[in-house]
Design a protein around this motif. Sequence first.
Motif, PDB file in Angstrom:
ATOM      1  N   ASN A   1       1.591   6.431  -6.930  1.00 36.52           N
ATOM      2  CA  ASN A   1       0.482   7.308  -7.317  1.00 36.52           C
ATOM      3  C   ASN A   1       0.821   8.790  -7.144  1.00 36.52           C
ATOM      4  OD1 ASN A   1      -1.137   5.143  -8.044  1.00 36.52           O
ATOM      5  ND2 ASN A   1      -2.214   5.087  -6.087  1.00 36.52           N
ATOM      6  N   ALA A   2       1.634   9.102  -6.135  1.00 41.99           N
ATOM      7  CA  ALA A   2       2.018  10.491  -5.873  1.00 41.99           C
ATOM      8  C   ALA A   2       3.191  10.942  -6.758  1.00 41.99           C
ATOM      9  CB  ALA A   2       2.383  10.667  -4.399  1.00 41.99           C
TER      10      ALA A   2
ATOM     11  N   ALA B   1       0.834  -1.208   0.000  1.00 39.52           N
ATOM     12  CA  ALA B   1       0.000   0.000   0.000  1.00 39.52           C
ATOM     13  C   ALA B   1       0.867   1.256   0.000  1.00 39.52           C
ATOM     14  CB  ALA B   1      -0.944  -0.007   1.202  1.00 39.52           C
ATOM     15  N   ILE B   2       1.973   1.223   0.740  1.00 35.38           N
ATOM     16  CA  ILE B   2       2.880   2.376   0.777  1.00 35.38           C
ATOM     17  C   ILE B   2       3.539   2.569  -0.590  1.00 35.38           C
ATOM     18  CG2 ILE B   2       5.064   3.209   1.743  1.00 35.38           C
ATOM     19  CD1 ILE B   2       4.132   1.974   4.440  1.00 35.38           C
TER      20      ILE B   2
ATOM     21  N   ARG C   1       7.669   2.065 -11.209  1.00 36.92           N
ATOM     22  CA  ARG C   1       7.873   0.626 -11.069  1.00 36.92           C
ATOM     23  C   ARG C   1       7.757   0.002 -12.450  1.00 36.92           C
ATOM     24  NH1 ARG C   1       3.710  -3.227 -10.133  1.00 36.92           N
ATOM     25  NH2 ARG C   1       2.373  -1.411  -9.918  1.00 36.92           N
ATOM     26  N   VAL C   2       8.772  -0.811 -12.799  1.00 40.19           N
ATOM     27  CA  VAL C   2       8.773  -1.528 -14.071  1.00 40.19           C
ATOM     28  C   VAL C   2       8.995  -2.997 -13.767  1.00 40.19           C
ATOM     29  CG1 VAL C   2       9.949  -1.808 -16.288  1.00 40.19           C
ATOM     30  CG2 VAL C   2       9.706   0.474 -15.291  1.00 40.19           C
ATOM     31  N   ARG C   3       8.228  -3.836 -14.386  1.00 39.48           N
ATOM     32  CA  ARG C   3       8.345  -5.274 -14.184  1.00 39.48           C
ATOM     33  C   ARG C   3       9.474  -5.822 -15.051  1.00 39.48           C
ATOM     34  NH1 ARG C   3       6.339  -8.387 -10.169  1.00 39.48           N
ATOM     35  NH2 ARG C   3       5.665 -10.379 -10.917  1.00 39.48           N
TER      36      ARG C   3
ATOM     37  N   VAL D   1      13.354   6.005  -7.932  1.00 35.89           N
ATOM     38  CA  VAL D   1      12.890   7.227  -7.278  1.00 35.89           C
ATOM     39  C   VAL D   1      12.869   8.318  -8.341  1.00 35.89           C
ATOM     40  CG1 VAL D   1      13.384   8.947  -5.503  1.00 35.89           C
ATOM     41  CG2 VAL D   1      13.794   6.518  -5.041  1.00 35.89           C
ATOM     42  N   THR D   2      11.772   9.034  -8.432  1.00 32.71           N
ATOM     43  CA  THR D   2      11.612  10.078  -9.437  1.00 32.71           C
ATOM     44  C   THR D   2      12.461  11.289  -9.064  1.00 32.71           C
ATOM     45  OG1 THR D   2       9.346   9.319  -9.787  1.00 32.71           O
ATOM     46  CG2 THR D   2       9.926  11.483 -10.684  1.00 32.71           C
TER      47      THR D   2
END
Length: 120
Positions: free
Chosen positions: A54-55, A47-48, A60-62, A71-72
């Motif tokens: 979302n923020a 969830a985190i 995340r890439v599979r 990290v953006t």
Amino acid sequence: MEPVEPRTGWTFVTNHARILAMILRDPEIRLRDMAENCQLTERAAQAIVKDLENAGYLTRVRHGRRNHYAVTPGTVFRHPAEGQHEITDLLHLLVDMESRVHASGRPPAGSGRQEADLHG
């Protein structure tokens, strides 16, 4: 006068920051390891990660059966009191602190205790 019991249930560093720092240190860290390091369930850690994704704080890439996180760059703190400082400044500090603890061979202060801050 009776001694005052310390307040519990809060920490200086939230689980969101801890997980983001772990991702900065190891972009292919497993969700299971994030959860274990934060003393959370995998569902809470997931969830985190979803909150952070979302923020816009991470992507995340599979890759096969594993996730690769990033990290953006350029993302800033969410609260106006922190100004327009980049979140990576704090994350590098957390990663450096953890590296020094591991190098010293000492367990982190409070290890073995369950943190009450499960949603932060």
